[in-house]
Design an enzyme around this catalytic site. Structure first.
Site, PDB file in Angstrom:
ATOM      1  N   ARG A   1      -2.662  -0.859   9.818  1.00 20.13           N
ATOM      2  CA  ARG A   1      -2.828  -1.389  11.178  1.00 20.13           C
ATOM      3  C   ARG A   1      -1.966  -0.597  12.147  1.00 20.13           C
ATOM      4  O   ARG A   1      -2.423   0.357  12.751  1.00 20.13           O
ATOM      5  CB  ARG A   1      -2.492  -2.896  11.196  1.00 20.13           C
ATOM      6  CG  ARG A   1      -2.907  -3.621  12.461  1.00 20.13           C
ATOM      7  CD  ARG A   1      -2.521  -5.099  12.395  1.00 20.13           C
ATOM      8  NE  ARG A   1      -1.077  -5.286  12.349  1.00 20.13           N
ATOM      9  CZ  ARG A   1      -0.298  -5.503  13.411  1.00 20.13           C
ATOM     10  NH1 ARG A   1      -0.832  -5.585  14.617  1.00 20.13           N
ATOM     11  NH2 ARG A   1       1.009  -5.661  13.282  1.00 20.13           N
ATOM     12  N   LYS A   2      -0.671  -0.947  12.259  1.00 22.04           N
ATOM     13  CA  LYS A   2       0.206  -0.296  13.237  1.00 22.04           C
ATOM     14  C   LYS A   2       1.450   0.290  12.579  1.00 22.04           C
ATOM     15  O   LYS A   2       2.003   1.267  13.037  1.00 22.04           O
ATOM     16  CB  LYS A   2       0.708  -1.350  14.236  1.00 22.04           C
ATOM     17  CG  LYS A   2      -0.108  -1.551  15.471  1.00 22.04           C
ATOM     18  CD  LYS A   2       0.708  -2.462  16.374  1.00 22.04           C
ATOM     19  CE  LYS A   2       0.121  -2.630  17.737  1.00 22.04           C
ATOM     20  NZ  LYS A   2       0.961  -3.556  18.540  1.00 22.04           N
TER      21      LYS A   2
ATOM     22  N   HIS B   1       0.711  -9.186  -6.781  1.00 19.09           N
ATOM     23  CA  HIS B   1       1.280 -10.072  -5.763  1.00 19.09           C
ATOM     24  C   HIS B   1       1.721 -11.396  -6.405  1.00 19.09           C
ATOM     25  O   HIS B   1       2.230 -12.267  -5.707  1.00 19.09           O
ATOM     26  CB  HIS B   1       0.234 -10.406  -4.691  1.00 19.09           C
ATOM     27  CG  HIS B   1      -0.041  -9.307  -3.708  1.00 19.09           C
ATOM     28  ND1 HIS B   1       0.934  -8.495  -3.181  1.00 19.09           N
ATOM     29  CD2 HIS B   1      -1.199  -8.915  -3.118  1.00 19.09           C
ATOM     30  CE1 HIS B   1       0.391  -7.646  -2.328  1.00 19.09           C
ATOM     31  NE2 HIS B   1      -0.899  -7.865  -2.271  1.00 19.09           N
TER      32      HIS B   1
ATOM     33  N   THR C   1       0.851  -1.204   0.000  1.00 18.53           N
ATOM     34  CA  THR C   1       0.000   0.000   0.000  1.00 18.53           C
ATOM     35  C   THR C   1       0.883   1.249   0.000  1.00 18.53           C
ATOM     36  O   THR C   1       0.622   2.213  -0.718  1.00 18.53           O
ATOM     37  CB  THR C   1      -0.905  -0.008   1.259  1.00 18.53           C
ATOM     38  OG1 THR C   1      -1.446  -1.316   1.439  1.00 18.53           O
ATOM     39  CG2 THR C   1      -2.016   1.011   1.157  1.00 18.53           C
TER      40      THR C   1
ATOM     41  N   ARG D   1       9.959  -7.315   3.426  1.00 18.15           N
ATOM     42  CA  ARG D   1       9.946  -6.843   4.819  1.00 18.15           C
ATOM     43  C   ARG D   1      10.385  -7.969   5.745  1.00 18.15           C
ATOM     44  O   ARG D   1      10.270  -9.153   5.378  1.00 18.15           O
ATOM     45  CB  ARG D   1       8.492  -6.418   5.136  1.00 18.15           C
ATOM     46  CG  ARG D   1       8.257  -5.833   6.492  1.00 18.15           C
ATOM     47  CD  ARG D   1       6.771  -5.506   6.687  1.00 18.15           C
ATOM     48  NE  ARG D   1       6.553  -4.838   7.955  1.00 18.15           N
ATOM     49  CZ  ARG D   1       5.368  -4.587   8.467  1.00 18.15           C
ATOM     50  NH1 ARG D   1       4.264  -4.939   7.827  1.00 18.15           N
ATOM     51  NH2 ARG D   1       5.253  -3.989   9.633  1.00 18.15           N
TER      52      ARG D   1
ATOM     53  N   SER E   1       1.612  -9.220  10.842  1.00 12.43           N
ATOM     54  CA  SER E   1       0.712  -8.369  10.068  1.00 12.43           C
ATOM     55  C   SER E   1      -0.311  -9.237   9.324  1.00 12.43           C
ATOM     56  O   SER E   1      -1.517  -8.961   9.325  1.00 12.43           O
ATOM     57  CB  SER E   1       1.537  -7.556   9.072  1.00 12.43           C
ATOM     58  OG  SER E   1       0.720  -6.732   8.295  1.00 12.43           O
TER      59      SER E   1
END
Ligand code: A3P
Length: 309
Positions: free
Chosen positions: A275-276, A117, A62, A139, A147
């Site tokens: 999310r975070k 993807h 994203t 990542r 996640s």
């Protein structure tokens, strides 16, 4: 096509109460209807000018979409007040090949950006033949796992108590996750990048966070749209980094509500893409044994690549 599912290896997350069944197709795991989506995506006729943003889910897709879109449209929109990113989910600014091929074909954009993807080995042949550019983001595996766990848990509407992390961990380590095995996804792109280094840019989520300026400048150069000294002085680079930051995007009304339509049947709440965004969140979930197991796995899988997960 229905019959194909009987022939594919299958796995159901036990904690999903039957709502998340995965099939292994062309070497990678995914939910039902992916073979169809893959085959359709493979009919895409890539142009040499296309730029493909590739990733496994939960690695910063994203963010990469938002940054690339902002970089390439910076002369068209005043980012502070008129960027489409202020009112549109990044996934609707840069479309996924496997989700929206019909839309891509119907409304060819003047922007050369597409995302996927799909694993490298499942990309449309024309992508390889056209020699178009590929940006790949990856990542830290432990943060991807956490996640991904929350993403799937929320998709099937389960609380943390009802969705044991341990099982999600075991499945992920067996390679069973959306577009998993995660390490094979990375390795395929990495190997291809060794053969055509000038056509690939590898970005790491954590590096992008640590030094956004340097990495975003590198991305802009690769996209063929480097920042000029004047632009940097005028704060254009900084504005783009700020606009695309987690704090900025996650607080926009459009990203807090609404539903992303991945296809006719599956929708994802926009908020689930934000999310975070914390590095090292895995420490809140992993036991010492889990850490040891995944470190060993990754050492084995990634050895010789120089990539640190
Ligand atoms: P967490 O679940 O760790 O918070 P993807 O976009 O590939 O689905 O990845 C989603 C992950 O990226 C989520 O991680 C999400 O919070 C984080 N993310 C989303 N937008 C971001 C941004 N603008 N900057 C940094 N991280 C972002």
């Amino acid at each position: 096509m229905e019959g194909i599912y009987k022939t594919l290896p299958q796995h159901t997350y036990s904690w999903s109460q039957g709502r998340a069944t995965f099939y292994k197709y062309q070497g990678f795991w995914n939910v039902q209807n992916f073979p169809e989506k893959t085959i359709l995506a493979q009919s895409y006729q890539a142009q040499p000018s296309d730029i493909l943003l590739c990733s496994c889910p939960k690695t910063g897709t994203t963010w990469l979409k938002a940054l690339s879109f902002a970089i390439l449209t910076r002369e068209k929109f005043d980012h502070a007040s008129a960027s489409p990113l202020l009112t549109t989910l990044p996934h609707d600014c840069v479309l996924f090949l496997e989700n929206h091929l019909a839309k891509i074909k119907e409304n060819p954009s003047d922007l050369p950006l597409l995302a996927t993807h799909l694993p490298y080995s499942s990309l449309p042949k024309s992508v390889i033949a056209s020699n178009c550019k590929i940006v790949y983001i990856y990542r830290n595996i432990k943060d991807v796992l956490v996640s991904y766990y929350h993403f799937v848990r929320e998709l099937v509407n389960l609380s943390v108590e009802d969705a044991p992390f341990e099982e999600a961990f075991d499945d992920f380590c067996q390679g069973i996750s959306s577009f998993g095995p995660y390490w094979d996804h990375i390795l395929e792109y990495w190997k291809a990048s060794q053969e055509r280094p000038d056509r690939f840019l590898f970005l790491k989520y954590e590096d992008l966070k640590k030094d956004a300026s340097c990495n975003v400048k590198q991305l802009a150069e690769f996209l063929g749209c480097p920042f000029s000294v004047e632009e940097e002085k005028a704060g254009v680079l900084e504005n783009i980094i700020n606009l695309c930051s987690f704090d900025s995007l996650s607080n926009l009304e459009v990203n807090k509500s609404g539903m992303y339509q991945a296809d006719e049947v599956s929708g994802v709440e926009h908020r689930l893409f934000f999310r975070k965004a914390k590095d090292g969140d895995w420490e809140n979930y992993f036991t010492d044994e889990m850490k040891e197991k995944i470190d060993k796995l990754i050492d084995e899988k990634m050895s010789g690549t120089g990539l640190v997960l």
